[in-house]
Design a protein around this motif. Sequence first.
Motif, PDB file in Angstrom:
ATOM      1  N   ILE A 197      40.002  25.549   3.500  1.00 48.95           N
ATOM      2  CA  ILE A 197      38.857  25.210   4.356  1.00 48.95           C
ATOM      3  C   ILE A 197      38.387  23.809   3.999  1.00 48.95           C
ATOM      4  CG2 ILE A 197      36.442  25.691   4.880  1.00 48.95           C
ATOM      5  CD1 ILE A 197      36.942  28.596   4.605  1.00 48.95           C
ATOM      6  N   ASN A 198      38.169  22.993   5.025  1.00 57.11           N
ATOM      7  CA  ASN A 198      37.643  21.643   4.850  1.00 57.11           C
ATOM      8  C   ASN A 198      36.499  21.453   5.845  1.00 57.11           C
ATOM      9  OD1 ASN A 198      37.106  18.936   4.560  1.00 57.11           O
ATOM     10  ND2 ASN A 198      39.234  18.274   4.671  1.00 57.11           N
ATOM     11  N   ILE A 199      35.269  21.471   5.356  1.00 56.38           N
ATOM     12  CA  ILE A 199      34.084  21.282   6.198  1.00 56.38           C
ATOM     13  C   ILE A 199      33.450  19.952   5.830  1.00 56.38           C
ATOM     14  CG2 ILE A 199      31.810  22.165   6.823  1.00 56.38           C
ATOM     15  CD1 ILE A 199      32.832  24.972   6.254  1.00 56.38           C
ATOM     16  N   VAL A 200      33.397  19.029   6.784  1.00 52.96           N
ATOM     17  CA  VAL A 200      32.871  17.675   6.553  1.00 52.96           C
ATOM     18  C   VAL A 200      31.618  17.473   7.394  1.00 52.96           C
ATOM     19  CG1 VAL A 200      33.363  15.215   6.691  1.00 52.96           C
ATOM     20  CG2 VAL A 200      35.190  16.815   6.074  1.00 52.96           C
ATOM     21  N   ARG A 201      30.539  17.047   6.754  1.00 52.72           N
ATOM     22  CA  ARG A 201      29.268  16.757   7.426  1.00 52.72           C
ATOM     23  C   ARG A 201      28.803  17.941   8.275  1.00 52.72           C
ATOM     24  NH1 ARG A 201      32.089  12.056   7.441  1.00 52.72           N
ATOM     25  NH2 ARG A 201      32.932  12.376   9.518  1.00 52.72           N
ATOM     26  N   GLY A 202      28.728  19.092   7.644  1.00 54.68           N
ATOM     27  CA  GLY A 202      28.273  20.296   8.320  1.00 54.68           C
ATOM     28  C   GLY A 202      26.762  20.410   8.307  1.00 54.68           C
ATOM     29  N   ILE A 203      26.178  20.757   9.453  1.00 55.14           N
ATOM     30  CA  ILE A 203      24.741  20.977   9.574  1.00 55.14           C
ATOM     31  C   ILE A 203      24.508  22.487   9.638  1.00 55.14           C
ATOM     32  CG2 ILE A 203      22.658  20.497  10.890  1.00 55.14           C
ATOM     33  CD1 ILE A 203      23.925  18.012   9.742  1.00 55.14           C
ATOM     34  N   PHE A 204      23.833  23.015   8.618  1.00 60.04           N
ATOM     35  CA  PHE A 204      23.634  24.450   8.541  1.00 60.04           C
ATOM     36  C   PHE A 204      22.197  24.814   8.895  1.00 60.04           C
ATOM     37  CE2 PHE A 204      27.464  23.768   6.192  1.00 60.04           C
ATOM     38  CZ  PHE A 204      28.209  24.929   6.362  1.00 60.04           C
ATOM     39  N   ASN A 205      21.920  26.097   8.926  1.00 54.95           N
ATOM     40  CA  ASN A 205      20.610  26.619   9.277  1.00 54.95           C
ATOM     41  C   ASN A 205      19.562  26.102   8.301  1.00 54.95           C
ATOM     42  OD1 ASN A 205      18.407  28.095  10.109  1.00 54.95           O
ATOM     43  ND2 ASN A 205      19.497  30.042  10.182  1.00 54.95           N
ATOM     44  N   ASN A 206      18.459  25.567   8.831  1.00 52.59           N
ATOM     45  CA  ASN A 206      17.404  25.048   7.956  1.00 52.59           C
ATOM     46  C   ASN A 206      16.244  26.020   7.832  1.00 52.59           C
ATOM     47  OD1 ASN A 206      16.342  24.807  10.495  1.00 52.59           O
ATOM     48  ND2 ASN A 206      16.072  22.582  10.436  1.00 52.59           N
ATOM     49  N   LEU A 207      16.427  27.254   8.295  1.00 52.87           N
ATOM     50  CA  LEU A 207      15.397  28.273   8.141  1.00 52.87           C
ATOM     51  C   LEU A 207      15.703  29.110   6.907  1.00 52.87           C
ATOM     52  CD1 LEU A 207      15.028  29.259  11.902  1.00 52.87           C
ATOM     53  CD2 LEU A 207      13.639  27.648  10.579  1.00 52.87           C
ATOM     54  N   SER A 208      15.229  30.328   6.880  1.00 53.07           N
ATOM     55  CA  SER A 208      15.344  31.126   5.668  1.00 53.07           C
ATOM     56  C   SER A 208      16.749  31.664   5.428  1.00 53.07           C
ATOM     57  CB  SER A 208      14.354  32.299   5.729  1.00 53.07           C
ATOM     58  OG  SER A 208      14.603  33.097   6.876  1.00 53.07           O
ATOM     59  N   SER A 209      17.542  31.854   6.469  1.00 49.22           N
ATOM     60  CA  SER A 209      18.854  32.468   6.298  1.00 49.22           C
ATOM     61  C   SER A 209      19.902  31.439   5.894  1.00 49.22           C
ATOM     62  CB  SER A 209      19.280  33.168   7.588  1.00 49.22           C
ATOM     63  OG  SER A 209      19.390  32.230   8.640  1.00 49.22           O
ATOM     64  N   ARG A 210      20.915  31.922   5.192  1.00 46.76           N
ATOM     65  CA  ARG A 210      22.055  31.086   4.807  1.00 46.76           C
ATOM     66  C   ARG A 210      23.318  31.674   5.425  1.00 46.76           C
ATOM     67  NH1 ARG A 210      20.853  27.760   0.346  1.00 46.76           N
ATOM     68  NH2 ARG A 210      18.832  28.231  -0.608  1.00 46.76           N
ATOM     69  N   THR A 211      24.269  30.814   5.738  1.00 42.82           N
ATOM     70  CA  THR A 211      25.514  31.257   6.354  1.00 42.82           C
ATOM     71  C   THR A 211      26.482  31.736   5.277  1.00 42.82           C
ATOM     72  OG1 THR A 211      25.256  29.620   8.122  1.00 42.82           O
ATOM     73  CG2 THR A 211      27.448  30.586   7.826  1.00 42.82           C
TER      74      THR A 211
END
Length: 341
Positions: A197-211
């Motif tokens: 897996i190669n994830i570059v400049r990923g924008i994730f959830n900024n609320l309480s949950s995590r992916t």
Amino acid sequence: MPAGKSHKGAPAAAPASGGDRIGSLPDEILHRVLSFLPAQQAVQTCVLARRWIHLWKYATGLRIVGADGNAPVPFEEVREFVDSLLLLRGSSPLERFEVKVAGAAIDVRNLRLWVRYGMMCNVQVLRLKVHGNAPALLRFEDPPLASRYLTKLELRGLAFNKDFLDFSRCPAIQDLIIKECSFKHAERILSQSLKHINIVRGIFNNLSSRTPIHTPNLASLKLHVSGGRTPILDRMPLMVSADVLISSCDSCSRSDNGDCGDESCKGCIPNDTSSVLLHGISEAEKLLLASGSKTVYLQLKRSYSCSPYFKHHAYLKDLLIYMAATCPVYFQEGLEMLPYF
């Protein structure tokens, strides 16, 4: 046999000196040669001779890209062309299918149909890259990919829905490359077969949950979080190398060390909760941790053998930790690594 006809795959008659040497190649080789051309150019070969009228339909690769073969092509410029192309081409198998488009108003419905076409043609390598000011949003009704042939997937410039990254119906996929995409609505990344897996400049959830990332057979991971909450890595016992860069601000503003005690705080991980990243990467042979923002505290016991995260430390050959030049690093003795990592 009528003049000019030959068995499929058989070479044409040997050309005279200085004749058509390319045309004398077997059909199977020409199908592969055409697969490297942009689709617009591959289709244009149909005017070369009677034999070439249908050769482009059986090319083993299909590339929707700019004329130079690298730059993205304007979406509005090729939308109708691609829709017609796929209808005329039929369901001839594909090894590779690449779509690289740009524009301010990309219709995701077309992208969805194009991807489904690739799945119908048993594509093995799928590249879907969108260049624009904002990610192309995959709608919530867009289903996860389903293919027993897909082995490699490259994605760029997309905003994923909750299920698109569930690869439980892609049992052969091994490589996943994601660049400049939004995971804000993604509920999980799930696969039993992924190796890299190669994830570059990923924008994730900024609320309480995590992916959560559940890929137990992963061998290598490159993860660059440029925004939002750091994802949770489940255990990856086959991990060989891991590079993790956290550029986003994912920490508590009220506490420099550990849980601030506020149950509603979105920047903390309670003291009785496992580390976000270390369950997944602690068994790697080569490990790189990097941060580009804020102060980072690393709590390690004196011996890796005492640490719950580095219990297999004998396999850890390289441990590199990089911080921004303005980011102080504090090493402390403690029970576990802080939530930031």
